[in-house]
Design an enzyme around this catalytic site. Structure first.
Site, short mmCIF file in Angstrom:
data_model
loop_
_atom_site.label_atom_id
_atom_site.label_comp_id
_atom_site.label_asym_id
_atom_site.label_seq_id
_atom_site.Cartn_x
_atom_site.Cartn_y
_atom_site.Cartn_z
N SER A 142 116.93 7.78 -7.14
CA SER A 142 116.90 8.30 -8.43
C SER A 142 118.20 8.94 -8.99
O SER A 142 118.81 9.75 -8.01
CB SER A 142 115.89 9.34 -8.58
OG SER A 142 115.94 9.96 -9.79
N TYR A 156 111.48 16.32 -6.06
CA TYR A 156 111.50 14.95 -6.20
C TYR A 156 112.98 14.60 -6.00
O TYR A 156 113.22 13.60 -5.07
CB TYR A 156 111.36 14.51 -7.65
CG TYR A 156 111.44 13.03 -7.82
CD1 TYR A 156 110.78 12.19 -7.53
CD2 TYR A 156 112.61 12.59 -8.71
CE1 TYR A 156 110.85 10.87 -7.69
CE2 TYR A 156 112.64 11.21 -9.19
CZ TYR A 156 111.88 10.30 -8.46
OH TYR A 156 111.96 8.99 -8.90
#
Length: 247
Positions: A142, A156
């Protein structure tokens, strides 16, 4: 479309929608037979199977929960056994939990670690056991592993950053066999979970240099390039496909 990975066999985790589905289809278009895992949406999985089969390649949908360590390994073994070999693994399935750090409990931590870190490691470990020399492992990271623009992404971002360390270590372990291991960091991408016309979409798009979201196919094209001959000398690294988000 050229068949640069003709007759290879690939497994994509979380391949029934979004980036995972785009990767599965693009791999088939490039000449691979493709297995993919999905958690619960059988209708979506059936559509991806049909699309892959339209390319003339074999497709296999495997129902598996990435939070279940045994199921992750079993899915890899089933893909290799059913399709006869395994050459490419794409670790895509993940949990996306965003919240201020003081609202994150051990449940959220354990779920994120299980899906975003443990599952890719176990899948990679199992896949390497089936791969011949020259295999490919690509994990979907990501952009927030490189740049965190808002509060709430600590868990995350941590989990996606771990994939980079895993790639660097596995690249050393598997390099003597010509197996490459890399991470692709997508930026804002137009998917069901993060639509380009969503509430925060304009803000996220504004952080990119190109001022737009990616399509899943744009992310998939880079992953498939790494899975083919073009990725033979790329290993142990992370590639940002984020429209300049991290620039």
């Amino acid at each position: 479309m050229s068949n640069e990975i003709e007759n290879k066999v690939a497994l994509v985790t979380g391949g029934s929608r979004g980036i995972g589905a785009a990767v599965a289809v693009r791999l088939a278009e490039a000449g691979a037979d493709v297995a993919f895992t999905y958690r619960s949406n059988e209708e979506a999985a059936a559509k991806v199977v049909a699309t892959i089969e339209e390319t003339g390649r074999r497709a296999l949908a495997i129902k598996a929960d990435g939070a279940d360590a045994a199921a992750v390994v079993a899915a890899v073994n089933e893909a290799a056994a059913t399709l006869g070999r395994l050459d490419i693994l794409v670790n895509n399935a993940a949990a996306f939990i965003v919240a201020p750090v003081d609202r994150l409990g051990t449940g959220e931590l354990e779920q994120t670690i299980a899906l975003n870190i443990r599952a890719p490691f176990l899948a990679s470990q199992a896949a390497a056991g089936h791969m011949k020399d020259g295999g490919r492992i690509v994990s979907v990271g990501s952009n927030v592993a490189e740049h965190v623009p808002f509060p709430g992404f600590s868990l995350y971002a941590m989990s996606k950053s771990a994939l980079v360390g895993m790639a660097k270590g596995l690249a050393r372990d598997l390099g003597p066999r010509g197996i490459t291991v890399n991470v692709v960091h997508p930026g804002p991408t137009d998917t069901e979970l993060n639509p380009a016309d969503g509430e925060m979409a304009a803000t996220f798009a504004g952080f990119t240099a190109l001022n737009r979201y990616a399509t899943p196919e744009e992310i998939a094209s880079v992953i498939v390039h790494l899975a083919g001959p073009g990725g033979a000398y790329v290993t142990g690294t992370a590639i940002s496909v984020d429209g300049g988000f991290s620039a």
